[in-house]
Design a protein around this motif. Structure first.
Motif, PDB file in Angstrom:
ATOM      1  N   GLU A  73       0.843  -1.200   0.000  1.00 37.65           N
ATOM      2  CA  GLU A  73       0.000   0.000   0.000  1.00 37.65           C
ATOM      3  C   GLU A  73       0.870   1.238   0.000  1.00 37.65           C
ATOM      4  O   GLU A  73       1.840   1.352   0.715  1.00 37.65           O
ATOM      5  CB  GLU A  73      -0.892  -0.026   1.243  1.00 37.65           C
ATOM      6  CG  GLU A  73      -1.964   1.052   1.262  1.00 37.65           C
ATOM      7  CD  GLU A  73      -1.451   2.396   1.717  1.00 37.65           C
ATOM      8  OE1 GLU A  73      -1.935   3.404   1.191  1.00 37.65           O
ATOM      9  OE2 GLU A  73      -0.565   2.433   2.580  1.00 37.65           O
ATOM     10  N   SER A 114       0.705  -0.744  -7.987  1.00 38.82           N
ATOM     11  CA  SER A 114      -0.503  -1.540  -8.144  1.00 38.82           C
ATOM     12  C   SER A 114      -0.558  -2.069  -9.566  1.00 38.82           C
ATOM     13  O   SER A 114       0.302  -1.790 -10.392  1.00 38.82           O
ATOM     14  CB  SER A 114      -1.739  -0.694  -7.843  1.00 38.82           C
ATOM     15  OG  SER A 114      -1.952   0.224  -8.886  1.00 38.82           O
ATOM     16  N   SER A 155      -3.269   2.778  -5.225  1.00 39.91           N
ATOM     17  CA  SER A 155      -1.837   2.908  -4.965  1.00 39.91           C
ATOM     18  C   SER A 155      -1.498   3.860  -3.823  1.00 39.91           C
ATOM     19  O   SER A 155      -0.404   3.778  -3.269  1.00 39.91           O
ATOM     20  CB  SER A 155      -1.127   3.400  -6.227  1.00 39.91           C
ATOM     21  OG  SER A 155      -1.283   2.486  -7.287  1.00 39.91           O
ATOM     22  N   TYR A 156      -2.427   4.752  -3.488  1.00 40.35           N
ATOM     23  CA  TYR A 156      -2.164   5.747  -2.446  1.00 40.35           C
ATOM     24  C   TYR A 156      -3.332   5.803  -1.468  1.00 40.35           C
ATOM     25  O   TYR A 156      -4.430   5.324  -1.766  1.00 40.35           O
ATOM     26  CB  TYR A 156      -1.954   7.133  -3.072  1.00 40.35           C
ATOM     27  CG  TYR A 156      -0.742   7.237  -3.955  1.00 40.35           C
ATOM     28  CD1 TYR A 156       0.524   7.430  -3.414  1.00 40.35           C
ATOM     29  CD2 TYR A 156      -0.864   7.130  -5.337  1.00 40.35           C
ATOM     30  CE1 TYR A 156       1.644   7.522  -4.225  1.00 40.35           C
ATOM     31  CE2 TYR A 156       0.251   7.219  -6.162  1.00 40.35           C
ATOM     32  CZ  TYR A 156       1.507   7.417  -5.605  1.00 40.35           C
ATOM     33  OH  TYR A 156       2.610   7.500  -6.410  1.00 40.35           O
ATOM     34  N   ALA A 160       2.740   2.806  -5.005  1.00 38.49           N
ATOM     35  CA  ALA A 160       2.491   3.137  -6.403  1.00 38.49           C
ATOM     36  C   ALA A 160       2.930   2.009  -7.314  1.00 38.49           C
ATOM     37  O   ALA A 160       3.473   2.212  -8.382  1.00 38.49           O
ATOM     38  CB  ALA A 160       3.171   4.445  -6.793  1.00 38.49           C
ATOM     39  N   THR A 170       2.402   2.420 -12.032  1.00 42.25           N
ATOM     40  CA  THR A 170       3.797   2.092 -11.760  1.00 42.25           C
ATOM     41  C   THR A 170       4.574   3.366 -11.494  1.00 42.25           C
ATOM     42  O   THR A 170       4.518   4.306 -12.293  1.00 42.25           O
ATOM     43  CB  THR A 170       4.435   1.356 -12.954  1.00 42.25           C
ATOM     44  OG1 THR A 170       3.681   0.194 -13.245  1.00 42.25           O
ATOM     45  CG2 THR A 170       5.873   0.965 -12.640  1.00 42.25           C
TER      46      THR A 170
END
Length: 376
Positions: free
Chosen positions: A91, A96, A234-235, A94, A100
């Protein structure tokens, strides 16, 4: 050396000065008749003028960042050379399935080299799950994102769009979004937000006007669905409409207002800086609608306000009484917004369609966005 390098500008400016001096010095020798003398005069004049125009063009580009690289200037698509991790990462990494991270940099703010003091900027590549579009972007994470007091908490997020044919670097260097966001939070006038910065030209060099083009790029889908999903995966940002805003200038402003209007279930607040209100159709866009009037109407914000049920959401539009060409259309937009939607405006006494004007509007616009987005 890069297109925006000060070294390139210095070399070209020095060459222009040297050629001017050479013209003054050798002109008397070339004043006589004859093919060689005439050719010499023509050559010196052309070389001096070309280098002078090049120096002026480079200086203007460095000030306004119309193009970010030589490849961008000459319309060449740049290969990013990115390997996407389809297994997913930790987590906040970045990494996921649909985003990327390829680089990081420090914001140009006090203490910027320490993330908990200055935040961090990630350069990422977003891969649209539904649209199939892949686009580079920058993600600004505020200092609070790295502070222990905010550990485990989510943040509101705002998509930030350039105009056409601008580059995402414009948002960092020319319009200074990370620095402005940092300053507003430090001044107690805004809450920390994650900024996702990119250009609306996700299928370069074509200007798709954030439209789902029949048999072409599905740009609206990318911004309305794929981008928020990839960022939230990703964030630490919220996933509800009240957690998301979108802001842009010129073409990016039109896109921001349109995406917010058509997708209030995704974006609660939209800001159009010097925006226009219906899709452009010109050689840069190509055939966006393939003769389908319903698609052309969908891309016309005034038509939507007049013919569709009010959608909700909040809108901020900007113009100036002198220097902008959108004053009349902006006033019409304001008049036609109906509840439950809400509209606000910034109307300057004067200000052109340029970075100087937008830098005056971005601080209050970020404050406005911050007040309308929530962190959970």
């Amino acid at each position: 050396m890069g297109l925006t390098s000060t070294a390139v500008l210095a070399v070209v400016a020095a060459a222009a000065v040297a050629l001017f001096a050479a013209t003054v010095r050798f002109w008397p020798r070339l004043a006589r008749p004859g093919a060689a003398a005439v050719s010499g005069r023509i050559g010196l004049l052309l070389a001096t003028q070309l280098t002078l125009f090049a120096a002026v063009g480079l200086a203007a580009n460095n000030a306004f960042l119309f193009y970010g690289s030589w490849a961008d200037l000459f319309g060449q698509q740049q290969e990013l050379g990115v390997v996407t991790d389809h297994e997913g990462g930790a987590e906040g990494s970045a990494a996921s399935r649909h985003m990327t991270r390829i680089a990081t940099q420090h914001p140009d703010v006090p203490g910027g080299r320490v993330p908990s003091a200055g935040g961090r900027i990630d350069k990422v590549v977003v891969s649209g799950r539904t649209s199939g579009i892949e686009s580079p972007a920058y993600v600004y994470l505020p200092p609070e994102y790295f502070q222990e007091a905010y550990a485990g908490r989510t943040f509101p997020a705002a998509v930030v769009l350039t105009g056409y044919p601008g580059t995402a670097e414009n948002l960092l260097k020319g319009l200074r979004y990370p620095q402005t966001a940092h300053e507003r939070v430090k001044a107690g006038k805004a809450r920390p937000m994650v900024l996702v910065m990119l250009r609306p030209t996700v299928a370069p060099p074509r200007d798709t006007e954030c439209v789902d083009v029949p048999k072409g790029p599905r740009t609206e889908t990318f911004f309305a669905k794929d981008l928020p999903e990839a960022v939230a995966g990703s964030y630490r940002v919220g996933k509800k409409a009240r957690n998301w805003g979108i802001i842009g200038n010129s073409t990016g402003g039109y896109c921001a207002l349109k995406i917010g209007m058509l997708h209030p279930d995704r974006y609660a607040a939209s800001v159009g800086l010097s925006a226009y209100y219906r899709a452009a159709e010109d050689p840069t866009t190509g055939d966006l609608f393939h003769g389908r009037q319903e698609l052309r109407d969908r891309a016309d914000l005034m038509w939507n306000l007049e013919n569709r049920p009010p959608s909700g959401g909040s809108f901020l539009v900007t113009t100036s009484r002198e220097g902008e060409g959108n004053l009349t259309s902006t006033m019409k937009f304001i008049e036609r917004v109906k509840a439950p939607a809400r509209v606000s405006s910034i109307v300057l006494d004067s200000g052109g369609h340029n970075f100087t004007t937008w830098r005056r509007e971005i601080p209050p616009a970020l404050e406005w966005l911050s007040a309308r987005l929530s962190a959970d």
